[in-house]
Design a protein around this motif. Structure first.
Motif, PDB file in Angstrom:
ATOM      1  N   LYS A 182     -15.991 -47.587 -23.809  1.00  0.00           N
ATOM      2  CA  LYS A 182     -15.157 -48.636 -23.228  1.00  0.00           C
ATOM      3  C   LYS A 182     -16.096 -49.717 -22.713  1.00  0.00           C
ATOM      4  CE  LYS A 182     -11.973 -45.148 -21.480  1.00  0.00           C
ATOM      5  NZ  LYS A 182     -11.502 -44.507 -20.253  1.00  0.00           N
ATOM      6  N   GLU A 183     -15.949 -50.912 -23.241  1.00  0.00           N
ATOM      7  CA  GLU A 183     -16.749 -52.057 -22.813  1.00  0.00           C
ATOM      8  C   GLU A 183     -18.251 -51.746 -22.829  1.00  0.00           C
ATOM      9  OE1 GLU A 183     -15.118 -53.300 -19.057  1.00  0.00           O
ATOM     10  OE2 GLU A 183     -13.180 -53.760 -19.964  1.00  0.00           O
ATOM     11  N   ASN A 184     -18.720 -51.197 -23.942  1.00  0.00           N
ATOM     12  CA  ASN A 184     -20.129 -50.874 -24.163  1.00  0.00           C
ATOM     13  C   ASN A 184     -20.677 -49.798 -23.220  1.00  0.00           C
ATOM     14  OD1 ASN A 184     -20.171 -54.212 -24.729  1.00  0.00           O
ATOM     15  ND2 ASN A 184     -20.912 -52.887 -26.348  1.00  0.00           N
ATOM     16  N   LYS A 185     -19.798 -48.985 -22.637  1.00  0.00           N
ATOM     17  CA  LYS A 185     -20.234 -47.896 -21.765  1.00  0.00           C
ATOM     18  C   LYS A 185     -19.676 -46.590 -22.289  1.00  0.00           C
ATOM     19  CE  LYS A 185     -20.968 -50.724 -17.823  1.00  0.00           C
ATOM     20  NZ  LYS A 185     -20.260 -51.642 -17.025  1.00  0.00           N
ATOM     21  N   LEU A 186     -20.418 -45.515 -22.072  1.00  0.00           N
ATOM     22  CA  LEU A 186     -20.069 -44.191 -22.584  1.00  0.00           C
ATOM     23  C   LEU A 186     -19.285 -43.400 -21.542  1.00  0.00           C
ATOM     24  CD1 LEU A 186     -20.577 -42.253 -25.011  1.00  0.00           C
ATOM     25  CD2 LEU A 186     -22.581 -41.426 -23.753  1.00  0.00           C
ATOM     26  N   TYR A 187     -18.209 -42.755 -22.003  1.00  0.00           N
ATOM     27  CA  TYR A 187     -17.378 -41.929 -21.127  1.00  0.00           C
ATOM     28  C   TYR A 187     -17.113 -40.589 -21.790  1.00  0.00           C
ATOM     29  CZ  TYR A 187     -16.387 -46.133 -18.444  1.00  0.00           C
ATOM     30  OH  TYR A 187     -16.509 -47.262 -17.672  1.00  0.00           O
ATOM     31  N   LYS A 188     -17.054 -39.540 -20.978  1.00  0.00           N
ATOM     32  CA  LYS A 188     -16.658 -38.222 -21.460  1.00  0.00           C
ATOM     33  C   LYS A 188     -15.128 -38.196 -21.480  1.00  0.00           C
ATOM     34  CE  LYS A 188     -18.607 -33.729 -21.289  1.00  0.00           C
ATOM     35  NZ  LYS A 188     -19.537 -32.841 -20.653  1.00  0.00           N
ATOM     36  N   ILE A 189     -14.564 -37.834 -22.612  1.00  0.00           N
ATOM     37  CA  ILE A 189     -13.111 -37.871 -22.774  1.00  0.00           C
ATOM     38  C   ILE A 189     -12.413 -36.876 -21.845  1.00  0.00           C
ATOM     39  CG2 ILE A 189     -11.229 -37.367 -24.397  1.00  0.00           C
ATOM     40  CD1 ILE A 189     -12.995 -38.594 -26.591  1.00  0.00           C
ATOM     41  N   ALA A 190     -12.990 -35.699 -21.662  1.00  0.00           N
ATOM     42  CA  ALA A 190     -12.335 -34.629 -20.901  1.00  0.00           C
ATOM     43  C   ALA A 190     -11.927 -35.054 -19.491  1.00  0.00           C
ATOM     44  CB  ALA A 190     -13.246 -33.402 -20.824  1.00  0.00           C
ATOM     45  N   ASP A 191     -12.802 -35.805 -18.805  1.00  0.00           N
ATOM     46  CA  ASP A 191     -12.493 -36.184 -17.424  1.00  0.00           C
ATOM     47  C   ASP A 191     -12.624 -37.687 -17.173  1.00  0.00           C
ATOM     48  OD1 ASP A 191     -15.227 -36.525 -17.452  1.00  0.00           O
ATOM     49  OD2 ASP A 191     -15.640 -35.004 -15.927  1.00  0.00           O
ATOM     50  N   ASN A 192     -12.833 -38.458 -18.233  1.00  0.00           N
ATOM     51  CA  ASN A 192     -12.982 -39.909 -18.153  1.00  0.00           C
ATOM     52  C   ASN A 192     -14.146 -40.345 -17.257  1.00  0.00           C
ATOM     53  OD1 ASN A 192     -12.110 -42.405 -19.166  1.00  0.00           O
ATOM     54  ND2 ASN A 192     -10.998 -42.840 -17.266  1.00  0.00           N
ATOM     55  N   SER A 193     -15.140 -39.474 -17.126  1.00  0.00           N
ATOM     56  CA  SER A 193     -16.301 -39.819 -16.295  1.00  0.00           C
ATOM     57  C   SER A 193     -17.317 -40.597 -17.124  1.00  0.00           C
ATOM     58  CB  SER A 193     -16.951 -38.559 -15.726  1.00  0.00           C
ATOM     59  OG  SER A 193     -17.402 -37.721 -16.776  1.00  0.00           O
ATOM     60  N   GLN A 194     -17.930 -41.585 -16.480  1.00  0.00           N
ATOM     61  CA  GLN A 194     -18.944 -42.375 -17.176  1.00  0.00           C
ATOM     62  C   GLN A 194     -20.211 -41.537 -17.312  1.00  0.00           C
ATOM     63  OE1 GLN A 194     -19.576 -46.306 -15.653  1.00  0.00           O
ATOM     64  NE2 GLN A 194     -21.279 -46.698 -17.037  1.00  0.00           N
ATOM     65  N   VAL A 195     -20.865 -41.664 -18.462  1.00  0.00           N
ATOM     66  CA  VAL A 195     -22.080 -40.921 -18.764  1.00  0.00           C
ATOM     67  C   VAL A 195     -23.208 -41.929 -18.973  1.00  0.00           C
ATOM     68  CG1 VAL A 195     -23.186 -39.338 -20.405  1.00  0.00           C
ATOM     69  CG2 VAL A 195     -20.745 -39.094 -19.888  1.00  0.00           C
ATOM     70  N   ASP A 196     -24.336 -41.674 -18.357  1.00  0.00           N
ATOM     71  CA  ASP A 196     -25.510 -42.516 -18.571  1.00  0.00           C
ATOM     72  C   ASP A 196     -26.102 -42.142 -19.922  1.00  0.00           C
ATOM     73  OD1 ASP A 196     -27.846 -43.980 -18.516  1.00  0.00           O
ATOM     74  OD2 ASP A 196     -28.702 -42.937 -16.781  1.00  0.00           O
ATOM     75  N   ALA A 197     -26.038 -43.048 -20.879  1.00  0.00           N
ATOM     76  CA  ALA A 197     -26.537 -42.761 -22.226  1.00  0.00           C
ATOM     77  C   ALA A 197     -28.011 -42.384 -22.209  1.00  0.00           C
ATOM     78  CB  ALA A 197     -26.302 -43.954 -23.144  1.00  0.00           C
ATOM     79  N   ALA A 198     -28.751 -42.874 -21.225  1.00  0.00           N
ATOM     80  CA  ALA A 198     -30.172 -42.544 -21.126  1.00  0.00           C
ATOM     81  C   ALA A 198     -30.385 -41.061 -20.807  1.00  0.00           C
ATOM     82  CB  ALA A 198     -30.845 -43.416 -20.074  1.00  0.00           C
ATOM     83  N   SER A 199     -29.337 -40.381 -20.348  1.00  0.00           N
ATOM     84  CA  SER A 199     -29.464 -38.951 -20.029  1.00  0.00           C
ATOM     85  C   SER A 199     -29.349 -38.072 -21.279  1.00  0.00           C
ATOM     86  CB  SER A 199     -28.408 -38.533 -19.011  1.00  0.00           C
ATOM     87  OG  SER A 199     -27.116 -38.542 -19.599  1.00  0.00           O
TER      88      SER A 199
END
Length: 146
Positions: A10-27
């Motif tokens: 969403k808007e160039n940011k990564l989210y986990k679908i299960a809980d809609n939490s944002q994920v740091d792609a660098a991780s």
């Protein structure tokens, strides 16, 4: 075997679908995959390498960790034929790791001018993947900029 997506963009940011939490792609773990290692000659693929990659990704799956597969352009990529070979090599790679839930997606190399063709080819059988880019001019909101 088609896997359900684990991540969304969403808007160039990564989210986990299960809980809609944002994920740091660098991780996510970046696994570099040189084109010349995958495709030793035109359309001749290194199945041993791909089997080892699959085993590594399955171990990550067991550990609950995720990876970004990073195509490395180490052969000429200057014309349409070379671009087609490049895309086919990584589509073949995706087929060999198709059952690995640990693969979040692929990084789009800056050398690849036709990123849409890359995404479209892989999406035919691998719609669960997310695409990542380090390019400064990312405007496609469906690609994670990191």
């Amino acid at each position: 075997m088609k896997l359900d997506p684990i991540f969304t963009v969403k808007e160039n940011k990564l989210y986990k679908i299960a809980d809609n939490s944002q994920v740091d792609a660098a991780s996510l773990r970046r696994i570099e995959i040189p084109w010349s290692t995958v495709e030793m000659e035109d359309e001749i693929y290194n199945e041993e390498f791909l089997a080892v990659l699959r085993d590594q990704l399955k171990q990550m799956e067991t550990a609950g960790t995720f990876a970004i597969l990073v195509p490395i352009v180490d052969k000429p990529l200057t014309n349409d034929e070379q671009t087609e070979y490049f895309i086919n090599a990584y589509n073949h790679t995706a087929r060999r790791v198709k059952d690995c839930e640990s693969v979040a997606g692929f990084e789009l190399p800056v050398e690849l001018k036709d990123t849409a063709a890359f995404i479209e080819k892989l999406a035919i059988k691998h719609a669960q993947y997310v695409y990542f880019s380090k390019a400064e001019n990312v405007t496609d909101g469906s690609i994670v900029k990191y």
